[in-house]
Design a protein around this motif. Structure first.
Motif, PDB file in Angstrom:
ATOM      1  N   MET A  23       0.941  26.030  48.648  1.00 47.41           N
ATOM      2  CA  MET A  23       0.664  26.411  47.260  1.00 47.41           C
ATOM      3  C   MET A  23      -0.721  27.047  47.142  1.00 47.41           C
ATOM      4  N   GLU A  24      -1.709  26.468  47.809  1.00 49.74           N
ATOM      5  CA  GLU A  24      -3.058  27.033  47.759  1.00 49.74           C
ATOM      6  C   GLU A  24      -3.111  28.419  48.400  1.00 49.74           C
ATOM      7  N   PHE A  33       4.740  30.197  46.298  1.00 47.39           N
ATOM      8  CA  PHE A  33       4.710  29.303  47.456  1.00 47.39           C
ATOM      9  C   PHE A  33       6.002  29.416  48.248  1.00 47.39           C
ATOM     10  N   GLN A  34       7.099  29.843  47.584  1.00 45.41           N
ATOM     11  CA  GLN A  34       8.361  30.039  48.295  1.00 45.41           C
ATOM     12  C   GLN A  34       8.240  31.165  49.324  1.00 45.41           C
ATOM     13  N   ASN A  38       8.911  30.752  53.225  1.00 46.03           N
ATOM     14  CA  ASN A  38       9.832  31.631  53.961  1.00 46.03           C
ATOM     15  C   ASN A  38       9.163  32.251  55.176  1.00 46.03           C
ATOM     16  N   TRP A  39       7.886  32.630  55.057  1.00 45.09           N
ATOM     17  CA  TRP A  39       7.155  33.148  56.216  1.00 45.09           C
ATOM     18  C   TRP A  39       7.101  32.099  57.301  1.00 45.09           C
ATOM     19  N   GLU A  40       6.682  30.892  56.911  1.00 45.34           N
ATOM     20  CA  GLU A  40       6.461  29.833  57.888  1.00 45.34           C
ATOM     21  C   GLU A  40       7.755  29.379  58.556  1.00 45.34           C
ATOM     22  N   ARG A  41       8.876  29.529  57.888  1.00 41.91           N
ATOM     23  CA  ARG A  41      10.165  29.167  58.474  1.00 41.91           C
ATOM     24  C   ARG A  41      10.798  30.328  59.242  1.00 41.91           C
TER      25      ARG A  41
END
Length: 75
Positions: A23-24, A33-34, A38-41
């Protein structure tokens, strides 16, 4: 082509290394934050316009974000 899973892993590890939440990070970049999730997954990649911001925020080169995974931070 870039490996979205590697890029996502790098973003996750870099984010954690500076001690901020998804979120930050999203708030600092002006995105949802979605999108960060999505990037991180490895579902999607950051827009090219966000790579400079990520690079500056994490104090790494764009190449480091887009390359093989960076080592996990020692927490």
């Amino acid at each position: 082509m870039f490996d979205m899973t590697c890029v996502g892993h790098n973003i996750c590890m870099l984010r954690k290394s500076i001690g901020i939440t998804q979120m930050e990070l999203a708030d600092r970049l002006g995105i949802s934050f979605q999108a960060v999730s999505n990037w991180e997954r490895g579902i999607s990649m950051p827009d090219i316009s966000k790579l400079n911001e990520l690079s500056a925020l994490f104090n790494v080169s764009i190449d480091e974000i887009l390359s093989e995974p960076v080592p996990s931070p020692k927490i």
